[in-house]
Design an enzyme around this catalytic site. Structure first.
Site, mmCIF file in Angstrom:
data_model
loop_
_atom_site.group_PDB
_atom_site.id
_atom_site.type_symbol
_atom_site.label_atom_id
_atom_site.label_comp_id
_atom_site.label_asym_id
_atom_site.label_seq_id
_atom_site.Cartn_x
_atom_site.Cartn_y
_atom_site.Cartn_z
ATOM 1 N N GLU A 150 0.815 -1.225 0.000
ATOM 2 C CA GLU A 150 0.000 0.000 0.000
ATOM 3 C C GLU A 150 0.851 1.279 0.000
ATOM 4 O O GLU A 150 0.776 2.109 0.910
ATOM 5 C CB GLU A 150 -0.958 0.005 1.189
ATOM 6 C CG GLU A 150 -2.022 -1.058 1.116
ATOM 7 C CD GLU A 150 -3.032 -0.977 2.252
ATOM 8 O OE1 GLU A 150 -4.157 -1.465 2.080
ATOM 9 O OE2 GLU A 150 -2.690 -0.437 3.331
ATOM 10 N N GLU A 308 -6.736 -7.711 -0.905
ATOM 11 C CA GLU A 308 -7.255 -7.617 0.461
ATOM 12 C C GLU A 308 -8.723 -7.217 0.445
ATOM 13 O O GLU A 308 -9.167 -6.421 -0.381
ATOM 14 C CB GLU A 308 -6.490 -6.558 1.276
ATOM 15 C CG GLU A 308 -5.063 -6.892 1.622
ATOM 16 C CD GLU A 308 -4.442 -5.831 2.520
ATOM 17 O OE1 GLU A 308 -5.202 -5.101 3.211
ATOM 18 O OE2 GLU A 308 -3.210 -5.717 2.540
#
Length: 680
Positions: A150, A308
């Site tokens: 991320e 995710e």
């Protein structure tokens, strides 16, 4: 196909065995089998464990982890562990620590805490990636590489300031060109030496956390530079891995509509796009669908990885509602329907402590399989095994494209007017939602994408028109395409310099209008869109708000006019014939009812229809593979709803049940059909 070692929809998620003892890990192996888990992402935040000092590396635990997972039928998405640097590194090498927007040097803590232009960070991150790839390239468990985690956040340190000047030299060549594109004659900002240029933060040009700036050109370029800087460190790790591992795909998990990085640039550098999907309980399902399509669009329609999602609840929103029964399964299938070839979670077992201990997991704190979440996870795992390879590597064929551009989004946000209420994503979603409601697939594309495969191209609020884009759009319409753009479009070039000669600048000839002024009122103040006559599904009056372009028709036909204020009677909707096609201009932000009727009209003109008709809240979308069409029908409602297969029979591949005609579907239920299979 993502990887031939596991030719099915991957099912699994983030796993942190370094947080658990041997007994717990053994129990996890047992429960993974029960749930159908076949891929685990490991080593995401293990840099400190792997490397306790400059020269020492400990990989024994990782050797054991990969061997153990593989022996239990679980493959590995192997992360490089560089998402958070070790404490010893922060202490010994201060250059690795970021400087924030206010000019403060960070201490060790949190994550996303490494300066992308730190020589220390680059040195040790690349070294780690290299050692991991060298060690595990031939391990049979490894099916993907996961670089860092991320990426995000900006840095304003001295290293970034120096690197920014180098970036500017490479981009513009001379200081004179920088002065031109930044319009530095305004406010006496002319630069004569490169080292006079400083980062635009709270100590210089920007305020309110970067929401406002005195110089849009400077701030716009710094956003480009920071996005490029983070992308560069991804590429450095990627290239280190590829020296040893050329056949295993490399990715990093993106964050959907995350505002700070230009993901179209990132997609070009990734073997496969992956992203993390975390909608709120009240996020419109069409916005989630749009984001899936945007992630698919980063690599020209190739399938992506859902890296995710949470099986139950998140930990970081103000109110972390549980996913209601059936929602996890349905949102997983929504991702697959829009192009995902994986279904993965954060996390497989709930952490015991720290900030994510209340973030949902397949295995809850109670530690056994007798939970609602585990039962739902196991059900989905069995279904994905049942689907085998029927879906993976299939494609979505869309005749409609919507243009999305991060740099345009930045420029609108930095524009210093005309309205703080203008939200680029909301305006884009407004048009996407209209197609979504009719079950018409959409490709989300960047400004450099080829538009010739499409019949309709829509570019809401195309404020920034980059070099060559207007010409490609003209060629598209000349060839018979339908183009739509809206208010506040064609105003500036890629440097945020206004295109002189009248708005909408380079689009003026294409849309056949020019805009004299732009009125901006607070959002509750409305005007009317008054149709001159019925056109397709458009009739009567609609409301509009936010911005109001005061436009004059040149070659365009006026279809609707404003209904009030001093510009009553001026055009608000126009259509311009251009070559063999047509271009529409919508001069204000219309209510959703107008957008829906407008989209229905241009779809009818182009003979575009959805896969099936359905009640509101029932989503229908199709993927295609080897001449077969895989159709997903999802009832997002909390009550029974219906869809219509018309005269064709369909068989649910999950249950074997046959359907034809008008069919009821239970709340939160998903059906998967393969078009052409006759009812049994």
């Amino acid at each position: 196909m993502i990887n031939n070692r596991l030719p099915k929809i991957w099912y699994g998620g983030d796993y942190n065995p370094e947080q658990w003892d041997d007994v717990t890990i053994s129990e996890d192996m047992r429960m993974f089998k029960l749930a159908g888990i076949d891929v685990a992402t490991v080593n995401v935040f293990s840099w400190a464990l792997n490397q306790p000092d400059e020269t020492t590396y400990h990989f024994t635990w990782l050797d054991e982890t990969l061997d153990r997972l593989y022996e239990n039928g679980v493959y590995v998405c192997l992360a490089t562990s560089t998402a958070a640097h070790p404490a010893w590194m922060a202490k010994r090498y201060p250059d690795i620590r970021r400087v924030d927007f206010e000019g403060r040097k960070r201490q060790f803590g949190g994550r996303h805490n490494s300066c992308p232009n730190s020589p220390t960070y680059r040195k040790y991150a690349v070294r780690m990636a290299n050692k991991l790839a060298e060690r595990y390239n031939d391990h049979p468990a490894v099916v993907a590489w996961h670089v860092s985690n991320e990426y995000g956040g900006y840095c304003y340190c001295d290293n970034c300031q120096k690197a920014f000047r180098v970036w500017l030299k490479e981009k513009y060549g001379t200081i004179e060109e920088v002065n031109r594109v930044w319009n530095t004659s305004f406010w006496g900002h002319t630069f004569y030496e490169w080292d006079e240029i400083v980062v635009p933060n709270g100590l210089s040009e920007e305020w309110q956390g970067g929401q406002n700036t005195n110089f849009q050109g400077i701030s716009l370029d710094y956003r480009r530079f920071q996005s490029d800087s983070l992308l560069e460190v991804f590429k450095l790790e990627r290239d280190a891995i590829k020296q040893h591992s050329s056949d295993i795909p490399i990715t990093t998990n993106l964050m959907g509509l995350y505002p700070e990085l230009d993901y179209f640039k990132w997609g070009k550098e990734m073997d496969i796009v992956s992203w993390d999907n975390y909608p709120s309980i009240d996020t419109p399902v069409s916005l989630t669908a749009m984001t899936h399509d945007l992630m698919r669009g980063l690599k020209s329609g190739q399938p992506f990885m859902l890296m995710e999602q949470t099986p139950s609840q998140q930990n970081w929103q103000p109110y972390n509602a549980l996913k209601r029964p059936g929602v996890m399964r349905q949102w997983s299938y929504q991702a697959v329907a829009h192009g995902a070839d994986t279904v993965m979670f954060f996390q497989l077992r709930r952490s015991r402590g720290a900030t994510e201990k209340y973030h949902g997991a397949v295995i809850e704190h109670v530690g056994h399989e007798h939970t609602r979440v585990f039962r739902e996870s196991a059900q989905l795992g069995k279904e994905l095994i049942q689907l085998e390879d029927k879906i993976i590597d299939s494609r979505i064929n869309a005749r409609v494209a919507i243009v999305f551009d991060w740099e345009n989004r930045w420029a609108i946000g930095l524009s210093s007017g005309p309205s703080v209420a203008l939200d680029y994503v909301k305006e884009v979603h407004k048009y996407y939602n209209a197609f979504y409601e009719r079950n018409i697939p959409v490709d989300m594309i960047g400004v450099d994408e080829d538009v010739t495969p499409y019949d309709i191209v829509i570019a809401p609020v195309l404020y920034m028109v980059k070099q060559g884009h207007a010409e490609r759009l003209k060629q598209f319409v000349q060839g018979g395409g339908t183009f739509v753009t809206t208010f506040f479009s064609g105003v500036v070039d890629e440097n945020d310099l206004v295109t002189l000669g009248g708005y909408p600048g380079e689009l003026r000839e294409l849309v056949g209008i020019w805009a004299e002024e732009i009125d901006a009122l607070e959002p509750t103040s409305t005007n009317e869109i008054v149709m001159q006559e019925k056109v397709g599904s458009l009739s009567g009056n609609y409301t509009c708000n936010l911005l109001f372009d005061l436009i004059h028709a040149e070659s365009a036909e006026v279809i609707a006019t404003y209904g009030s204020d001093f510009y009553k009677g001026m055009p608000v909707l126009t259509r311009n014939k251009y070559g063999n096609g047509q271009a529409y201009y919508i001069a204000s932000s219309p209510e959703q009812a107008f957008v829906q009727d407008f989209i229905d009209t241009i779809c009818a003109d182009n003979d575009i229809v959805g896969e099936m008709e359905s009640e509101q809240g029932v989503e229908v979308i199709a993927r295609e593979k080897n001449g077969e069409t895989i159709i997903f029908v999802m009832n997002h409602n909390n009550e029974i709803a219906s869809f219509d297969t018309a005269e064709r029979p369909y068989t649910n591949v999950l249950t074997g049940e046959s359907y034809q005609g008008k069919i009821n579907i239970a709340p939160k239920e998903t059906f998967i059909f393969i078009k052409g299979e006759e009812a049994k």
